[in-house]
Motif scaffolding. Structure first.
Motif, PDB file in Angstrom:
ATOM      1  N   ILE A   2     -17.535  17.771  80.430  1.00 57.93           N
ATOM      2  CA  ILE A   2     -18.304  18.989  80.601  1.00 57.93           C
ATOM      3  C   ILE A   2     -18.601  19.163  82.088  1.00 57.93           C
ATOM      4  O   ILE A   2     -19.192  18.292  82.721  1.00 57.93           O
ATOM      5  CB  ILE A   2     -19.602  18.939  79.779  1.00 57.93           C
ATOM      6  CG1 ILE A   2     -19.272  18.889  78.284  1.00 57.93           C
ATOM      7  CG2 ILE A   2     -20.474  20.132  80.075  1.00 57.93           C
ATOM      8  CD1 ILE A   2     -20.470  18.834  77.388  1.00 57.93           C
ATOM      9  N   GLU A   7     -22.414  23.224  81.824  1.00 54.15           N
ATOM     10  CA  GLU A   7     -23.813  22.831  81.700  1.00 54.15           C
ATOM     11  C   GLU A   7     -24.744  24.001  82.010  1.00 54.15           C
ATOM     12  O   GLU A   7     -25.764  24.186  81.337  1.00 54.15           O
ATOM     13  CB  GLU A   7     -24.139  21.656  82.624  1.00 54.15           C
ATOM     14  CG  GLU A   7     -23.591  20.338  82.125  1.00 54.15           C
ATOM     15  CD  GLU A   7     -24.101  19.177  82.953  1.00 54.15           C
ATOM     16  OE1 GLU A   7     -25.337  18.977  82.980  1.00 54.15           O
ATOM     17  OE2 GLU A   7     -23.274  18.489  83.563  1.00 54.15           O
ATOM     18  N   ILE A  10     -24.698  26.258  79.025  1.00 56.72           N
ATOM     19  CA  ILE A  10     -25.523  25.696  77.956  1.00 56.72           C
ATOM     20  C   ILE A  10     -27.007  25.863  78.301  1.00 56.72           C
ATOM     21  O   ILE A  10     -27.822  26.175  77.414  1.00 56.72           O
ATOM     22  CB  ILE A  10     -25.148  24.227  77.692  1.00 56.72           C
ATOM     23  CG1 ILE A  10     -23.733  24.148  77.098  1.00 56.72           C
ATOM     24  CG2 ILE A  10     -26.154  23.561  76.750  1.00 56.72           C
ATOM     25  CD1 ILE A  10     -23.185  22.741  76.952  1.00 56.72           C
ATOM     26  N   LEU A  53     -22.924  21.785  72.585  1.00 54.92           N
ATOM     27  CA  LEU A  53     -22.211  20.557  72.962  1.00 54.92           C
ATOM     28  C   LEU A  53     -21.021  20.304  72.049  1.00 54.92           C
ATOM     29  O   LEU A  53     -19.928  19.975  72.516  1.00 54.92           O
ATOM     30  CB  LEU A  53     -23.164  19.367  72.949  1.00 54.92           C
ATOM     31  CG  LEU A  53     -24.218  19.346  74.051  1.00 54.92           C
ATOM     32  CD1 LEU A  53     -25.191  18.202  73.835  1.00 54.92           C
ATOM     33  CD2 LEU A  53     -23.568  19.262  75.420  1.00 54.92           C
ATOM     34  N   HIS A  56     -18.089  22.654  72.741  1.00 60.47           N
ATOM     35  CA  HIS A  56     -17.358  22.384  73.980  1.00 60.47           C
ATOM     36  C   HIS A  56     -16.532  21.096  73.923  1.00 60.47           C
ATOM     37  O   HIS A  56     -15.838  20.771  74.866  1.00 60.47           O
ATOM     38  CB  HIS A  56     -18.316  22.361  75.172  1.00 60.47           C
ATOM     39  CG  HIS A  56     -18.735  23.729  75.572  1.00 60.47           C
ATOM     40  ND1 HIS A  56     -19.840  24.337  75.044  1.00 60.47           N
ATOM     41  CD2 HIS A  56     -18.176  24.632  76.421  1.00 60.47           C
ATOM     42  CE1 HIS A  56     -19.958  25.543  75.558  1.00 60.47           C
ATOM     43  NE2 HIS A  56     -18.962  25.743  76.389  1.00 60.47           N
TER      44      HIS A  56
END
Length: 160
Positions: A2, A7, A10, A53, A56
């Motif tokens: 990631i 991030e 998210i 999460l 992804h």
């Protein structure tokens, strides 16, 4: 892996989930219920983060299992909220449990980038929670209760 861009995406979803969950919990908080803004926002945020999460990771099967586990986990949370008073034969916490479960669904939709669906569901849930404080709804509930009482009086112990 990631990246920091993912991030940040998210994190934006976390903020959106917080806002949606807080809106849903606002009515409960305003009327002094145990579960309020913090509870609903936390459930929505948690569902959004776990879903984001998993989405992804690139594995659709893993992401769908994750969503299924959120549904089950929040269902167990809701089961812990529901209490029963055997003396009065009443149950309490059903609305809280159901709306927390629905709030997790809002978080899942945020985690899957379905923001319009999340916003629409938030509006519907807020309306649903605010019904109990609307005069016309209270009048309707009283009319139903009167009809139910008439059925009991007429038919004895039978309640339809």
């Amino acid at each position: 892996m990631i990246t920091y861009q993912i991030e940040l995406l998210i994190l934006a979803k976390v903020i959106a989930a917080f806002l949606f969950g807080a809106v849903i919990g606002y009515d409960r908080e305003k009327h002094g219920q145990d579960a309020g803004i913090r509870t609903y926002a936390a459930v929505c945020i948690g569902a959004a983060v776990f879903t984001s999460l998993a989405a992804h990771l690139g594995d659709v099967a893993a992401a769908s299992r994750n969503v299924a586990n959120i549904v089950m986990g929040v269902g167990f949370l809701g089961a812990g909220i529901i209490t029963r008073n055997d003396a009065e034969n009443n149950s309490f916490g059903l609305t809280t449990a159901a709306t927390i479960w629905c709030t997790a669904a809002v978080g899942v939709t945020v985690g899957l980038n379905e923001f319009i669906l999340a916003a629409g569901t938030t509006v519907v849930l807020y309306f649903l929670l605010s019904l109990d404080h609307q005069r016309w709804y209270q009048d309707w509930k009283q009319r139903i209760a009167k009809k139910r009482k008439l059925n009991i009086d007429y038919l004895g112990e039978i309640d339809f």
